[in-house]
Scaffold this motif. Sequence first.
Motif, PDB file in Angstrom:
ATOM      1  N   LEU A 193      -1.403  -1.403  -4.196  1.00 55.86           N
ATOM      2  CA  LEU A 193      -2.223  -0.480  -4.204  1.00 55.86           C
ATOM      3  C   LEU A 193      -1.404   0.919  -4.182  1.00 55.86           C
ATOM      4  CD1 LEU A 193      -5.244  -1.599  -2.111  1.00 55.86           C
ATOM      5  CD2 LEU A 193      -5.382  -1.289  -4.542  1.00 55.86           C
TER       6      LEU A 193
ATOM      7  N   VAL B 138      -8.735   0.534   3.494  1.00 52.12           N
ATOM      8  CA  VAL B 138      -8.221  -0.670   2.637  1.00 52.12           C
ATOM      9  C   VAL B 138      -7.309  -1.761   3.633  1.00 52.12           C
ATOM     10  CG1 VAL B 138      -6.221  -0.965   1.112  1.00 52.12           C
ATOM     11  CG2 VAL B 138      -7.675   0.943   0.474  1.00 52.12           C
ATOM     12  N   GLY B 139      -6.936  -1.245   4.623  1.00 55.09           N
ATOM     13  CA  GLY B 139      -6.014  -2.296   5.363  1.00 55.09           C
ATOM     14  C   GLY B 139      -7.273  -3.136   6.020  1.00 55.09           C
TER      15      GLY B 139
ATOM     16  N   PRO C  50      -1.320  -5.877   4.598  1.00 54.27           N
ATOM     17  CA  PRO C  50      -1.038  -4.603   3.893  1.00 54.27           C
ATOM     18  C   PRO C  50       0.474  -4.253   4.354  1.00 54.27           C
ATOM     19  CG  PRO C  50      -2.638  -4.031   5.714  1.00 54.27           C
ATOM     20  CD  PRO C  50      -2.694  -5.836   5.829  1.00 54.27           C
TER      21      PRO C  50
ATOM     22  N   LEU D  36       1.610   4.991  -0.325  1.00 61.52           N
ATOM     23  CA  LEU D  36       1.207   6.343  -0.281  1.00 61.52           C
ATOM     24  C   LEU D  36       2.119   7.469  -0.390  1.00 61.52           C
ATOM     25  CD1 LEU D  36      -1.008   5.464   3.167  1.00 61.52           C
ATOM     26  CD2 LEU D  36      -1.706   5.591   0.735  1.00 61.52           C
TER      27      LEU D  36
ATOM     28  N   LEU E 140      -8.321  -5.484   3.128  1.00 63.67           N
ATOM     29  CA  LEU E 140      -7.474  -6.515   3.040  1.00 63.67           C
ATOM     30  C   LEU E 140      -7.465  -7.703   3.984  1.00 63.67           C
ATOM     31  CD1 LEU E 140      -4.461  -4.299   1.379  1.00 63.67           C
ATOM     32  CD2 LEU E 140      -6.096  -6.024   0.165  1.00 63.67           C
TER      33      LEU E 140
ATOM     34  N   LEU F 167       2.688  -1.053   4.470  1.00 61.92           N
ATOM     35  CA  LEU F 167       2.352   0.345   4.256  1.00 61.92           C
ATOM     36  C   LEU F 167       3.729   0.759   3.885  1.00 61.92           C
ATOM     37  CD1 LEU F 167       0.748   2.827   4.392  1.00 61.92           C
ATOM     38  CD2 LEU F 167       1.302   3.059   6.907  1.00 61.92           C
TER      39      LEU F 167
ATOM     40  N   ALA G  73      -5.812   4.446   4.055  1.00 60.09           N
ATOM     41  CA  ALA G  73      -4.939   3.202   4.446  1.00 60.09           C
ATOM     42  C   ALA G  73      -5.907   2.313   5.496  1.00 60.09           C
ATOM     43  CB  ALA G  73      -3.663   3.562   5.053  1.00 60.09           C
TER      44      ALA G  73
ATOM     45  N   VAL H 118     -10.028  -2.769  -3.729  1.00 59.76           N
ATOM     46  CA  VAL H 118      -9.270  -3.990  -3.159  1.00 59.76           C
ATOM     47  C   VAL H 118     -10.070  -5.026  -4.051  1.00 59.76           C
ATOM     48  CG1 VAL H 118      -9.761  -5.476  -1.168  1.00 59.76           C
ATOM     49  CG2 VAL H 118      -8.959  -3.223  -0.827  1.00 59.76           C
TER      50      VAL H 118
ATOM     51  N   LEU I 185       0.892  -1.294  -0.027  1.00 57.82           N
ATOM     52  CA  LEU I 185       0.021   0.036   0.111  1.00 57.82           C
ATOM     53  C   LEU I 185       0.814   1.288  -0.033  1.00 57.82           C
ATOM     54  CD1 LEU I 185      -2.821   1.483   0.164  1.00 57.82           C
ATOM     55  CD2 LEU I 185      -2.657   1.138   2.733  1.00 57.82           C
TER      56      LEU I 185
ATOM     57  N   GLY J  76     -12.362   2.417  -1.540  1.00 60.18           N
ATOM     58  CA  GLY J  76     -11.370   1.317  -1.059  1.00 60.18           C
ATOM     59  C   GLY J  76     -11.919   0.172  -1.250  1.00 60.18           C
TER      60      GLY J  76
END
Length: 334
Positions: A118, A79-80, A90, A64, A83, A92, A76, A300, A62, A296
């Motif tokens: 992502l 999405v975290g 994830p 950013l 996932l 990061l 985040a 995903v 992921l 998100g």
Amino acid sequence: MVRRLAVVAEKVGVSEATVSRVLNGKPGVSQATRDAVLTALDVLGYERPTQLRGERLRLVGLVLPELQNPIFPAFADVVGDLLAQRGFTPVLCTRTSGGVSEAEYVDLLLGQQVSGVLFAGGSYAMSAGPHDHYARLIGRSLPAVLLNAAVDDLPFPRVSTDDAVAAEQALTHLVSLGHERIGLLLAPPEHVPSQRKQAAFTALATRLGVADSVRVTHGMFSLESGQAAAARLLADGVTGLVCASDLLALGAVRAARRAGRDVPGDVSVIGYDDSALMTCVDPPLTTVRQPIEALGRAAVELLVNQIDGKHVATDELLFEPELVVRSSTTRLRP
């Protein structure tokens, strides 16, 4: 132990009994749910049972651009969780000034044999940015999804907030309040989402008959840059400001006050994102909300479908933003 079961169950969206069955190696649980429970243990920092420690993790990068802008931690977080529910952990990767670049993160993730990546707010959103590292993902056939507008020549699925609609919502709101001298505060000119906003803003301003009194300026995504850019627009006599992020808008509010102007009495200000705590600033910020949850989920879903070997079109999915009217805009004083 009981509290751990409850926390993991809530994270995955299953019962505590299901979590218990997974941790004790009991049958009757699907592989997808089992993967999601094990991933949740890792994400939450809990130790796996001894008999499950040899399980191979499924990792997703992921990437950013920063964490100072509240919209990126919010994305985040969404999405975290999604996932984890699908059995992925994830990883990061946050870029910092003078630190690890996006290209270096791509190499790192490839070395970790991640299942996919992502991206949010990456180099793909800059028409003059470096794009060579995306070719390495394509060469490896590694699944990837881009969040928000990108340059046209990257064959990845994209999920985006509709920048044209966002600009139209903000301009229509200010014009309905009697404003004609309106400033648009955007990111650098090579920023693709800002290009889209400016094109839609200019076209609508022409249709509404206010194009001659509209002003456009550019800056970086920071409160300080917003303050400096807004000061230029205020000096040019604008009474309404549309900003490409909430941080820019907060900088615009500061610039107005430094110039002895009241917000919203003398100057109306609109942000973009609807970041956390925008109801708590003074005045509470009128802003255009990005649909983070929907973005998100779509991102995903597209990524996991690719990982599962399903065909995924590289079209861009556009999601409708929402104008949230609070106290930083009001009718123009006669």
